[in-house]
Design a protein around this motif. Sequence first.
Motif, PDB file in Angstrom:
ATOM      1  N   LYS A  15       0.829  -1.213   0.000  1.00 21.73           N
ATOM      2  CA  LYS A  15       0.000   0.000   0.000  1.00 21.73           C
ATOM      3  C   LYS A  15       0.859   1.258   0.000  1.00 21.73           C
ATOM      4  O   LYS A  15       0.517   2.241  -0.651  1.00 21.73           O
ATOM      5  CB  LYS A  15      -0.945  -0.003   1.194  1.00 21.73           C
ATOM      6  CG  LYS A  15      -2.107  -0.944   1.024  1.00 21.73           C
ATOM      7  CD  LYS A  15      -3.037  -0.863   2.201  1.00 21.73           C
ATOM      8  CE  LYS A  15      -4.187  -1.829   2.042  1.00 21.73           C
ATOM      9  NZ  LYS A  15      -5.109  -1.770   3.171  1.00 21.73           N
ATOM     10  N   ASP A  67      -7.328   2.895   1.489  1.00 19.78           N
ATOM     11  CA  ASP A  67      -8.439   2.004   1.862  1.00 19.78           C
ATOM     12  C   ASP A  67      -9.813   2.632   1.695  1.00 19.78           C
ATOM     13  O   ASP A  67     -10.754   2.251   2.375  1.00 19.78           O
ATOM     14  CB  ASP A  67      -8.288   1.484   3.293  1.00 19.78           C
ATOM     15  CG  ASP A  67      -7.320   0.328   3.380  1.00 19.78           C
ATOM     16  OD1 ASP A  67      -7.091  -0.330   2.362  1.00 19.78           O
ATOM     17  OD2 ASP A  67      -6.792   0.098   4.486  1.00 19.78           O
ATOM     18  N   ARG A  70     -11.839  -0.797  -0.947  1.00 24.51           N
ATOM     19  CA  ARG A  70     -11.260  -1.965  -0.302  1.00 24.51           C
ATOM     20  C   ARG A  70     -10.859  -3.001  -1.349  1.00 24.51           C
ATOM     21  O   ARG A  70     -11.597  -3.256  -2.300  1.00 24.51           O
ATOM     22  CB  ARG A  70     -12.268  -2.603   0.655  1.00 24.51           C
ATOM     23  CG  ARG A  70     -12.758  -1.682   1.726  1.00 24.51           C
ATOM     24  CD  ARG A  70     -11.732  -1.331   2.758  1.00 24.51           C
ATOM     25  NE  ARG A  70     -11.778  -2.263   3.857  1.00 24.51           N
ATOM     26  CZ  ARG A  70     -10.745  -2.504   4.624  1.00 24.51           C
ATOM     27  NH1 ARG A  70      -9.614  -1.930   4.386  1.00 24.51           N
ATOM     28  NH2 ARG A  70     -10.838  -3.327   5.621  1.00 24.51           N
ATOM     29  N   LYS A  72      -9.667  -7.044  -2.014  1.00 27.40           N
ATOM     30  CA  LYS A  72     -10.039  -8.332  -1.439  1.00 27.40           C
ATOM     31  C   LYS A  72      -8.793  -9.062  -0.951  1.00 27.40           C
ATOM     32  O   LYS A  72      -7.678  -8.761  -1.360  1.00 27.40           O
ATOM     33  CB  LYS A  72     -10.773  -9.159  -2.489  1.00 27.40           C
ATOM     34  CG  LYS A  72     -12.050  -8.492  -2.930  1.00 27.40           C
ATOM     35  CD  LYS A  72     -12.711  -9.261  -4.014  1.00 27.40           C
ATOM     36  CE  LYS A  72     -13.976  -8.552  -4.459  1.00 27.40           C
ATOM     37  NZ  LYS A  72     -14.574  -9.144  -5.603  1.00 27.40           N
TER      38      LYS A  72
END
Length: 166
Positions: A15, A67, A70, A72
């Motif tokens: 991220k 985020d 979202r 998976k």
Amino acid sequence: MYINLYPNKHLNATKKSVLAMGLFLAAGGAYALLRELFWRTDFQSGWAMASAGVTLIGFLSIVVAMDKIRVKDAYLSITPERLMYRLSVMGREQLLPWESIRALQVTEHVVVFEQEQGTVTKLRLGLIQQPEIARHVSRSILLAAMEKGIPVNGVAAVPRKPSLQE
């Protein structure tokens, strides 16, 4: 059995990388778009659309990294009835009932499921970031297939019956 293929430490590192890439793309695309719209005398619509696309991809990456959208889980799930997996956070989920699997080919880099309908499904172990988890996934599938009596690498596995005599 459930195996998470993206542990939190790696997911957070990914991220951060996506956030940095998104900031770079958004800033660069916005600069190129402003330059094309306001500072150049000859307007080129192709350049303007391309820079708007780069800006949009940058903002989308930022939103995913924060985020707001979202992603998976990447996982492997083995139950007595089925095998389910998703190898990447944006990938497709695969569902394979054990009854439909005719044979398995297991190598260091891929697990190939040969199904009753003649279709072949591949689980690419190289898509799993950690080699230890990839080995764990391949061994778990191998053991589950042997328990179900599915031939692995051309060798027929016969499930053992427990002996009542000692």
